[in-house]
Write a protein that holds these residues in place. Structure first.
Motif, PDB file in Angstrom:
ATOM      1  N   THR A 131     -20.185  -0.926 -25.665  1.00 48.84           N
ATOM      2  CA  THR A 131     -20.344  -2.219 -24.994  1.00 48.84           C
ATOM      3  C   THR A 131     -21.594  -2.927 -25.523  1.00 48.84           C
ATOM      4  O   THR A 131     -22.491  -2.278 -26.090  1.00 48.84           O
ATOM      5  N   PRO A 132     -21.693  -4.244 -25.326  1.00 51.53           N
ATOM      6  CA  PRO A 132     -22.902  -4.953 -25.746  1.00 51.53           C
ATOM      7  C   PRO A 132     -24.172  -4.390 -25.106  1.00 51.53           C
ATOM      8  O   PRO A 132     -25.212  -4.295 -25.764  1.00 51.53           O
TER       9      PRO A 132
ATOM     10  N   TYR B 107     -26.920 -14.676 -33.110  1.00 56.59           N
ATOM     11  CA  TYR B 107     -26.040 -15.646 -32.446  1.00 56.59           C
ATOM     12  C   TYR B 107     -24.865 -14.934 -31.772  1.00 56.59           C
ATOM     13  O   TYR B 107     -24.483 -15.260 -30.643  1.00 56.59           O
ATOM     14  N   GLY B 108     -24.288 -13.956 -32.483  1.00 53.12           N
ATOM     15  CA  GLY B 108     -23.174 -13.208 -31.919  1.00 53.12           C
ATOM     16  C   GLY B 108     -23.565 -12.415 -30.690  1.00 53.12           C
ATOM     17  O   GLY B 108     -22.824 -12.377 -29.695  1.00 53.12           O
TER      18      GLY B 108
ATOM     19  N   GLY C  74     -24.361 -12.314 -24.157  1.00 56.89           N
ATOM     20  CA  GLY C  74     -25.390 -12.308 -23.129  1.00 56.89           C
ATOM     21  C   GLY C  74     -26.606 -11.495 -23.493  1.00 56.89           C
ATOM     22  O   GLY C  74     -27.432 -11.185 -22.620  1.00 56.89           O
ATOM     23  N   ILE C  75     -26.763 -11.120 -24.759  1.00 57.17           N
ATOM     24  CA  ILE C  75     -27.912 -10.333 -25.212  1.00 57.17           C
ATOM     25  C   ILE C  75     -28.791 -11.226 -26.082  1.00 57.17           C
ATOM     26  O   ILE C  75     -28.467 -11.479 -27.246  1.00 57.17           O
ATOM     27  N   PRO C  76     -29.896 -11.753 -25.573  1.00 56.66           N
ATOM     28  CA  PRO C  76     -30.759 -12.610 -26.395  1.00 56.66           C
ATOM     29  C   PRO C  76     -31.489 -11.807 -27.463  1.00 56.66           C
ATOM     30  O   PRO C  76     -31.640 -10.583 -27.358  1.00 56.66           O
ATOM     31  N   ALA C  77     -31.930 -12.495 -28.497  1.00 56.89           N
ATOM     32  CA  ALA C  77     -32.591 -11.824 -29.626  1.00 56.89           C
ATOM     33  C   ALA C  77     -33.808 -11.032 -29.172  1.00 56.89           C
ATOM     34  O   ALA C  77     -34.069  -9.929 -29.681  1.00 56.89           O
ATOM     35  N   GLU C  78     -34.561 -11.564 -28.212  1.00 52.93           N
ATOM     36  CA  GLU C  78     -35.779 -10.869 -27.767  1.00 52.93           C
ATOM     37  C   GLU C  78     -35.481  -9.582 -27.005  1.00 52.93           C
ATOM     38  O   GLU C  78     -36.388  -8.752 -26.802  1.00 52.93           O
ATOM     39  N   ALA C  79     -34.231  -9.373 -26.598  1.00 55.77           N
ATOM     40  CA  ALA C  79     -33.874  -8.134 -25.913  1.00 55.77           C
ATOM     41  C   ALA C  79     -33.578  -7.005 -26.887  1.00 55.77           C
ATOM     42  O   ALA C  79     -33.420  -5.848 -26.473  1.00 55.77           O
ATOM     43  N   LEU C  80     -33.486  -7.301 -28.174  1.00 54.58           N
ATOM     44  CA  LEU C  80     -33.214  -6.286 -29.191  1.00 54.58           C
ATOM     45  C   LEU C  80     -34.527  -5.673 -29.672  1.00 54.58           C
ATOM     46  O   LEU C  80     -35.504  -6.379 -29.917  1.00 54.58           O
TER      47      LEU C  80
END
Length: 296
Positions: free
Chosen positions: A182-183, A207-208, A213-219
């Motif tokens: 899952t994401p 972007y994908g 619902g997963i922003p870049a800063e959450a990675l």
């Protein structure tokens, strides 16, 4: 001094005869005589002497004839160059492309183009999407090839084809077992090695993920690297993951050096860039045609 005056002078000088020169030029003798007289009067120099019923070159006329012949030769050479450029017999074309396209999509296109137009010198420069867009915008390149989205009002974008992004990990990674991910798991259970900021691969991945619902800063991005090969080597030697073109990852997946995570990302577009307000050369127009051959 006009181009026509140089031609008339040369014809008269080589024949030393006004009437014969006029016949060769399809002009009247009076028009030929007038052109020579205007040239002599403007520069205050005598080019011909009348000897008996004929005319002969003066010393100044003989010296000028050498320059006139050289000038006509250069003009005819310039005409040939324009003809060859128009017929794509010679010329040069500067192209920029992002790494994935430059390594996988573009080489066969360029080879087909070269086979058809061997006289066109192709110069290919490689950079990330931002670099390519800047090169086209400022005129360093006539055409640019990028993957992903771009917002630049100066540039025309044309969709060529689509490319699948895949998430890959090393064989020992917990997400390498093939189960559906899952994401939330993807974001929470792994760290990432990604291409540098400005890369189309990275921007399309972020972007994908944002669409899930997963922003870049959450990675958790532990490293950014400037090439696809460096990214894949780092992932294989670690417990990190990356998102990359399926074409780039294919050899690594086939050899077992990397495993594909069972998670589908949206495909991204390969796009052709040109400047909206700059004229495309005939060579560039021909390469555009080759770029779309065989595409759905």
């Amino acid at each position: 001094m006009t181009f026509e005056q140089i031609i008339i002078f040369t014809e008269v000088a080589e024949r030393e005869h006004l009437t014969r020169a006029a016949e060769a030029l399809h002009l009247t003798p009076s028009a030929v005589s007038s052109a020579i007289r205007k040239l002599e009067d403007f520069y205050s120099v005598k080019l011909f002497d009348r000897v008996g019923r004929g005319i002969v070159l003066t010393m100044e006329g003989r010296q000028f004839l050498e320059e006139a012949r050289a000038t006509l030769a250069r003009i005819r050479a310039a005409e040939r160059v324009l003809g060859e450029l128009g017929g794509l017999e010679r010329g040069a074309l500067s192209v920029y492309a992002s790494q994935t396209i430059a390594s996988y999509f573009l080489p066969p296109v360029l080879m087909r183009f070269h086979a058809r137009y061997p006289g066109i010198e192709l110069e290919l420069s490689i950079g990330n999407t931002a670099t390519v867009a800047d090169a086209v915008a400022n005129g360093e390149a006539e055409l640019g090839y990028i993957e992903g989205t771009l917002d630049n009002p100066l540039l025309r974008k044309r969709h060529i084809t689509d490319d699948a992004l895949v998430v890959v990990v090393g064989p020992e990674h917990p997400l390498a077992d093939g189960r559906v991910v899952t994401p939330g798991e993807l974001a929470g259970q792994t760290s990432w090695v990604l291409r540098e900021d400005g890369s189309g691969t990275r921007s399309e991945f972020e972007y994908g993920m944002a669409a899930f619902g997963i922003p870049a800063e959450a990675l958790t991005v532990v490293m950014s690297l400037p090439s696809n090969e460096a990214v894949l080597s780092a992932v294989r030697a670690s417990h990190a993951a990356t998102a990359i073109s399926g074409s780039v990852a294919a050899p690594w997946l086939a050899s077992g050096g990397l495993k594909r995570v069972n998670f589908d990302l949206p495909s991204r577009a390969f796009q052709l860039l040109s400047h909206k307000e700059r004229h495309l050369s005939k060579a560039a127009e021909a390469l555009v045609t080759f770029s779309f051959e065989g595409q759905p």
